[in-house]
Design a protein around this motif. Sequence first.
Motif, short mmCIF file in Angstrom:
data_model
loop_
_atom_site.label_atom_id
_atom_site.label_comp_id
_atom_site.label_asym_id
_atom_site.label_seq_id
_atom_site.Cartn_x
_atom_site.Cartn_y
_atom_site.Cartn_z
N SER A 46 30.43 25.46 -37.14
CA SER A 46 29.62 25.70 -36.12
C SER A 46 29.42 25.21 -35.15
CB SER A 46 28.75 27.10 -36.11
OG SER A 46 27.74 27.08 -36.38
N ASN A 47 29.22 25.22 -33.67
CA ASN A 47 28.46 24.92 -32.36
C ASN A 47 27.30 25.55 -31.75
OD1 ASN A 47 28.42 22.52 -30.63
ND2 ASN A 47 29.64 23.24 -29.23
N GLY A 95 29.70 40.50 -25.21
CA GLY A 95 30.81 40.48 -25.80
C GLY A 95 31.05 38.91 -26.15
N GLN A 96 32.46 38.94 -26.91
CA GLN A 96 33.16 37.94 -26.51
C GLN A 96 34.28 37.01 -25.88
OE1 GLN A 96 31.80 36.24 -30.05
NE2 GLN A 96 30.40 37.95 -30.19
N ILE A 137 30.68 34.53 -30.56
CA ILE A 137 29.55 34.12 -30.52
C ILE A 137 27.99 34.70 -31.12
CG2 ILE A 137 28.62 33.51 -28.28
CD1 ILE A 137 30.96 31.95 -28.38
N ALA A 138 27.23 33.92 -30.93
CA ALA A 138 25.97 34.59 -31.55
C ALA A 138 25.44 34.21 -30.81
CB ALA A 138 25.69 34.55 -32.67
N SER A 172 31.95 30.38 -33.53
CA SER A 172 32.17 30.30 -35.19
C SER A 172 33.31 30.92 -35.13
CB SER A 172 31.07 30.35 -35.91
OG SER A 172 30.89 31.41 -36.34
N ASN A 173 33.68 31.22 -36.76
CA ASN A 173 35.39 31.81 -36.93
C ASN A 173 33.98 33.07 -37.61
OD1 ASN A 173 33.01 31.48 -39.67
ND2 ASN A 173 34.92 30.43 -40.52
N GLY A 174 32.95 33.42 -37.20
CA GLY A 174 31.77 34.41 -37.40
C GLY A 174 31.14 34.62 -38.92
#
Length: 138
Positions: free
Chosen positions: A41-42, A71-72, A79-80, A101-103
């Motif tokens: 992730s980043n 939201g995404q 996105i977190a 990330s991919n969640g």
Amino acid sequence: MSKILIGKTITKMKIADDKKAILFITDDGEIIAKCDGDCCSNTWVEHIELPALGFPVKVISVDDLDMPDLGQPDEYEVIAYYGCKIVTDKGDIVIDYRNESNGYYGGNLSWPDDNYFYGGVYGQNVSKNNWVDVNTDV
């Protein structure tokens, strides 16, 4: 959340131009908070709100801050949203940072007194530490 800033006087702040690290210049040295992301992730700083009455400021407390889910956006998988609130004698410093990330993975701010791996599996979160002044357009 780290307590390394509590009791210190921040005289200036800078951010890395890649948005992956924040430099706090204090009355007794420099402290760098680094964005970190799990595995693939980043993490980056999205926005910094500076204290209303400017610098220098004495730090009273540092805490994680619950951020709303905005939201995404289409250009990212998941996105977190994270936050850090630094309460000072002249107003709050609020750091809004995010992780893509991919969640499955997440992110955080890594402080000098934290004892865990930094940088991500592929070094994707290692800042080049090219410092620029913080402004509200971060």
